[in-house]
Design a protein around this motif. Structure first.
Motif, PDB file in Angstrom:
ATOM      1  N   ASP A 199      16.354  25.462  13.205  1.00 60.50           N
ATOM      2  CA  ASP A 199      16.947  24.189  13.613  1.00 60.50           C
ATOM      3  C   ASP A 199      18.029  23.747  12.631  1.00 60.50           C
ATOM      4  OD1 ASP A 199      15.204  24.112  15.764  1.00 60.50           O
ATOM      5  OD2 ASP A 199      13.753  22.800  14.766  1.00 60.50           O
ATOM      6  N   MET A 200      17.817  23.996  11.349  1.00 58.23           N
ATOM      7  CA  MET A 200      18.798  23.610  10.338  1.00 58.23           C
ATOM      8  C   MET A 200      20.105  24.369  10.516  1.00 58.23           C
ATOM      9  SD  MET A 200      18.292  23.447   6.180  1.00 58.23           S
ATOM     10  CE  MET A 200      16.848  22.381   6.308  1.00 58.23           C
ATOM     11  N   ILE A 201      20.014  25.643  10.910  1.00 58.30           N
ATOM     12  CA  ILE A 201      21.225  26.418  11.178  1.00 58.30           C
ATOM     13  C   ILE A 201      21.987  25.830  12.365  1.00 58.30           C
ATOM     14  CG2 ILE A 201      22.030  28.653  12.097  1.00 58.30           C
ATOM     15  CD1 ILE A 201      19.996  29.981  10.252  1.00 58.30           C
ATOM     16  N   VAL A 202      21.265  25.492  13.419  1.00 56.03           N
ATOM     17  CA  VAL A 202      21.902  24.906  14.602  1.00 56.03           C
ATOM     18  C   VAL A 202      22.594  23.594  14.242  1.00 56.03           C
ATOM     19  CG1 VAL A 202      21.457  23.888  16.874  1.00 56.03           C
ATOM     20  CG2 VAL A 202      20.304  26.018  16.208  1.00 56.03           C
ATOM     21  N   GLU A 203      21.998  22.816  13.359  1.00 54.09           N
ATOM     22  CA  GLU A 203      22.509  21.492  13.013  1.00 54.09           C
ATOM     23  C   GLU A 203      23.581  21.514  11.930  1.00 54.09           C
ATOM     24  OE1 GLU A 203      18.881  19.692  11.861  1.00 54.09           O
ATOM     25  OE2 GLU A 203      18.045  19.656  13.903  1.00 54.09           O
ATOM     26  N   SER A 204      23.785  22.644  11.281  1.00 50.06           N
ATOM     27  CA  SER A 204      24.676  22.703  10.125  1.00 50.06           C
ATOM     28  C   SER A 204      25.991  23.393  10.434  1.00 50.06           C
ATOM     29  CB  SER A 204      23.964  23.418   8.966  1.00 50.06           C
ATOM     30  OG  SER A 204      22.778  22.758   8.592  1.00 50.06           O
ATOM     31  N   GLY A 205      26.937  23.276   9.484  1.00 52.32           N
ATOM     32  CA  GLY A 205      28.240  23.929   9.593  1.00 52.32           C
ATOM     33  C   GLY A 205      28.661  24.502   8.256  1.00 52.32           C
ATOM     34  N   ALA A 206      29.885  24.966   8.176  1.00 57.27           N
ATOM     35  CA  ALA A 206      30.367  25.648   6.971  1.00 57.27           C
ATOM     36  C   ALA A 206      30.274  24.783   5.720  1.00 57.27           C
ATOM     37  CB  ALA A 206      31.805  26.111   7.184  1.00 57.27           C
ATOM     38  N   SER A 207      30.481  23.483   5.860  1.00 60.02           N
ATOM     39  CA  SER A 207      30.444  22.600   4.695  1.00 60.02           C
ATOM     40  C   SER A 207      29.040  22.404   4.154  1.00 60.02           C
ATOM     41  CB  SER A 207      31.059  21.244   5.041  1.00 60.02           C
ATOM     42  OG  SER A 207      30.314  20.593   6.057  1.00 60.02           O
ATOM     43  N   ASP A 208      28.034  22.878   4.873  1.00 54.87           N
ATOM     44  CA  ASP A 208      26.647  22.745   4.436  1.00 54.87           C
ATOM     45  C   ASP A 208      26.151  23.970   3.680  1.00 54.87           C
ATOM     46  OD1 ASP A 208      26.002  20.149   5.680  1.00 54.87           O
ATOM     47  OD2 ASP A 208      26.351  21.222   7.554  1.00 54.87           O
ATOM     48  N   ILE A 209      27.065  24.835   3.267  1.00 57.80           N
ATOM     49  CA  ILE A 209      26.697  26.051   2.543  1.00 57.80           C
ATOM     50  C   ILE A 209      27.044  25.899   1.061  1.00 57.80           C
ATOM     51  CG2 ILE A 209      27.015  28.546   2.381  1.00 57.80           C
ATOM     52  CD1 ILE A 209      25.658  27.546   4.976  1.00 57.80           C
ATOM     53  N   VAL A 210      26.093  26.274   0.201  1.00 59.39           N
ATOM     54  CA  VAL A 210      26.266  26.185  -1.245  1.00 59.39           C
ATOM     55  C   VAL A 210      26.191  27.591  -1.842  1.00 59.39           C
ATOM     56  CG1 VAL A 210      25.257  25.319  -3.394  1.00 59.39           C
ATOM     57  CG2 VAL A 210      25.287  23.872  -1.353  1.00 59.39           C
ATOM     58  N   TYR A 211      27.111  27.902  -2.749  1.00 61.16           N
ATOM     59  CA  TYR A 211      27.157  29.213  -3.406  1.00 61.16           C
ATOM     60  C   TYR A 211      26.588  29.072  -4.812  1.00 61.16           C
ATOM     61  CZ  TYR A 211      29.220  33.781  -4.701  1.00 61.16           C
ATOM     62  OH  TYR A 211      29.426  35.090  -5.077  1.00 61.16           O
ATOM     63  N   SER A 212      25.509  29.801  -5.112  1.00 57.99           N
ATOM     64  CA  SER A 212      24.844  29.658  -6.405  1.00 57.99           C
ATOM     65  C   SER A 212      24.114  30.937  -6.788  1.00 57.99           C
ATOM     66  CB  SER A 212      23.830  28.500  -6.337  1.00 57.99           C
ATOM     67  OG  SER A 212      23.063  28.427  -7.526  1.00 57.99           O
TER      68      SER A 212
ATOM     69  N   VAL B  21      18.241  20.453  -0.984  1.00 56.12           N
ATOM     70  CA  VAL B  21      17.862  19.046  -1.117  1.00 56.12           C
ATOM     71  C   VAL B  21      16.376  18.869  -0.831  1.00 56.12           C
ATOM     72  CG1 VAL B  21      18.202  16.734  -0.169  1.00 56.12           C
ATOM     73  CG2 VAL B  21      20.188  18.227  -0.537  1.00 56.12           C
ATOM     74  N   LYS B  22      15.897  19.534   0.203  1.00 52.08           N
ATOM     75  CA  LYS B  22      14.486  19.447   0.580  1.00 52.08           C
ATOM     76  C   LYS B  22      13.577  19.930  -0.534  1.00 52.08           C
ATOM     77  CE  LYS B  22      11.319  20.931   4.264  1.00 52.08           C
ATOM     78  NZ  LYS B  22      11.197  21.776   5.493  1.00 52.08           N
ATOM     79  N   ALA B  23      14.079  20.883  -1.337  1.00 56.60           N
ATOM     80  CA  ALA B  23      13.288  21.412  -2.458  1.00 56.60           C
ATOM     81  C   ALA B  23      13.355  20.512  -3.685  1.00 56.60           C
ATOM     82  CB  ALA B  23      13.774  22.811  -2.807  1.00 56.60           C
ATOM     83  N   GLY B  24      14.066  19.374  -3.568  1.00 62.47           N
ATOM     84  CA  GLY B  24      14.130  18.417  -4.669  1.00 62.47           C
ATOM     85  C   GLY B  24      15.197  18.705  -5.691  1.00 62.47           C
ATOM     86  N   LEU B  25      16.203  19.502  -5.316  1.00 66.23           N
ATOM     87  CA  LEU B  25      17.283  19.855  -6.230  1.00 66.23           C
ATOM     88  C   LEU B  25      18.586  19.213  -5.787  1.00 66.23           C
ATOM     89  CD1 LEU B  25      16.442  23.658  -6.527  1.00 66.23           C
ATOM     90  CD2 LEU B  25      15.970  21.909  -8.246  1.00 66.23           C
ATOM     91  N   ASP B  26      19.509  19.039  -6.727  1.00 70.55           N
ATOM     92  CA  ASP B  26      20.821  18.482  -6.429  1.00 70.55           C
ATOM     93  C   ASP B  26      21.784  19.632  -6.175  1.00 70.55           C
ATOM     94  OD1 ASP B  26      23.278  17.282  -6.283  1.00 70.55           O
ATOM     95  OD2 ASP B  26      23.153  16.253  -8.218  1.00 70.55           O
ATOM     96  N   PRO B  27      22.211  19.865  -4.935  1.00 71.07           N
ATOM     97  CA  PRO B  27      23.072  21.017  -4.638  1.00 71.07           C
ATOM     98  C   PRO B  27      24.438  20.958  -5.313  1.00 71.07           C
ATOM     99  CG  PRO B  27      22.938  19.539  -2.757  1.00 71.07           C
ATOM    100  CD  PRO B  27      21.919  19.057  -3.744  1.00 71.07           C
ATOM    101  N   ASP B  28      24.836  19.777  -5.769  1.00 71.00           N
ATOM    102  CA  ASP B  28      26.137  19.636  -6.431  1.00 71.00           C
ATOM    103  C   ASP B  28      26.041  19.802  -7.941  1.00 71.00           C
ATOM    104  OD1 ASP B  28      27.492  19.043  -3.999  1.00 71.00           O
ATOM    105  OD2 ASP B  28      26.709  17.003  -4.088  1.00 71.00           O
ATOM    106  N   ASN B  29      24.835  19.955  -8.473  1.00 67.27           N
ATOM    107  CA  ASN B  29      24.664  20.092  -9.920  1.00 67.27           C
ATOM    108  C   ASN B  29      23.576  21.124 -10.229  1.00 67.27           C
ATOM    109  OD1 ASN B  29      26.385  17.811 -11.227  1.00 67.27           O
ATOM    110  ND2 ASN B  29      25.304  16.797  -9.539  1.00 67.27           N
TER     111      ASN B  29
END
Length: 321
Positions: free
Chosen positions: A215-228, A244-252
């Motif tokens: 469901d998350m794939i269906v609801e998401s787009g390219a901007s919802d991808i993080v490279y780490s 985010v669901k795992a309690g982490l900050d995807p931007d940091n």
């Protein structure tokens, strides 16, 4: 066309390889892909314990025939894979048609596959690794460009394919943000022989993925991808909402540690890749619903045919001017 490329395409209805999805790919998905006319694949490590891997190979050998596309098994050729030689022995026993090797290129593995006429495709993220893979006996390459799901490179597909085609004329698949038939045709126009599609198949009925993941794939787009590189020690693309669901900050996110790489454990965090942190590529904006794999392939075929027709019409118009 290169003889090995021709051999693979002879049993395919669309030049697409369904990429091996860690944890997710299973016999149901692979069989559906192959019967729809594309190469289906799965990582050997998805079958645990080892006897289950043999059960999967027996089933694929029984249920797939000469009218279906060939299937492939992904072997992780890395020191952390303690099952590699056992998995390789079973691949030889069942004469797996195509082997996809990852995270290392080994001559002994390639020789074992060649002993029964199998084909080895090795995935790479740059031209240097591509040359090493061919030098060690791989038959073909999978160019993992920017935007691919899971472990991915950073190079533009235009640059990566161009550099490889300067010296290599064998089988070449392109991975990175591919989820439409248009993208498959574009890959061919650039010089690739196959499109390599993974993330779109996570959102299929047969895929062994959590419904929330689909469901998350269906609801998401390219901007919802993080490279780490945090989650496995190797850089890859992941769904931001799962981070985010795992309690982490995807931007940091902190840097990962390659020495802790251990598939499935996510040794750098408590959240496990790919169980909690979900890998995904940038092409998922094209995924609008969870479908049976055959319906997804049918859509890809329609889009591919329509794209070819558009280009033919455009070429005719230019020729008439």
């Amino acid at each position: 066309m290169h003889p090995i490329t021709a051999k693979l395409k002879a049993r395919m209805k669309l030049p697409v390889i369904g990429s091996p999805l860690f944890i997710i790919s299973n016999p149901e998905l692979v069989i559906a892909q192959c019967k729809a006319g594309i190469i289906g694949s799965f990582p050997s490590l998805n079958a645990r314990p080892l006897p289950q891997f043999e059960e999967w190979l027996q089933r694929l050998s029984t249920e797939l025939g000469p009218d279906d596309a060939p299937y492939a098994v992904n072997l992780i050729v890395h020191k952390s894979t303690d099952r590699l030689m056992d998995d390789l022995a079973l691949c030889v026993k069942y004469k797996v048609p195509v082997i996809i090797t990852s995270l290392g290129a080994r001559e002994d593995v390639n020789e074992a596959i060649h002993s029964y006429g199998g084909i080895v495709l090795h995935d790479i993220i740059n031209n240097r690794f591509a040359k090493k893979a061919i030098e060690k006996g791989a038959d073909g390459l999978i160019a993992v460009a920017a935007g691919a799901g899971g472990h991915a490179g950073t190079l533009s597909p235009f640059a990566l394919i161009q550099e490889i085609r300067e010296w290599f004329d064998g089988p070449l698949a392109l991975s990175g943000s591919m989820a439409t038939g248009d993208a498959v045709l574009a890959a061919e126009a650039m010089g690739a022989d196959f499109g390599y599609i993974g993330s779109a198949f996570i959102a299929t009925k047969e895929a062994r993925a959590d419904q929330g993941y689909k469901d998350m794939i269906v609801e998401s787009g390219a901007s919802d991808i993080v490279y780490s590189d945090l989650f496995t020690g190797v850089s890859g693309n992941y769904l931001k909402p799962s981070i985010v669901k795992a309690g982490l900050d995807p931007d940091n996110l902190p840097k990962g540690d390659y020495s802790t790489m251990n598939f499935g454990s996510g040794g750098n965090t408590d959240a496990k890749a790919w169980k909690d942190i979900w890998g995904c590529g940038q092409g998922i904006g094209a995924v609008k619903a969870v479908l049976p794999a055959a319906e997804l392939v049918a859509r890809l075929k329609r889009e591919y045919a329509a794209a070819r027709a558009r280009l033919a019409s455009s070429s005719q118009a230019l020729a008439a001017e």
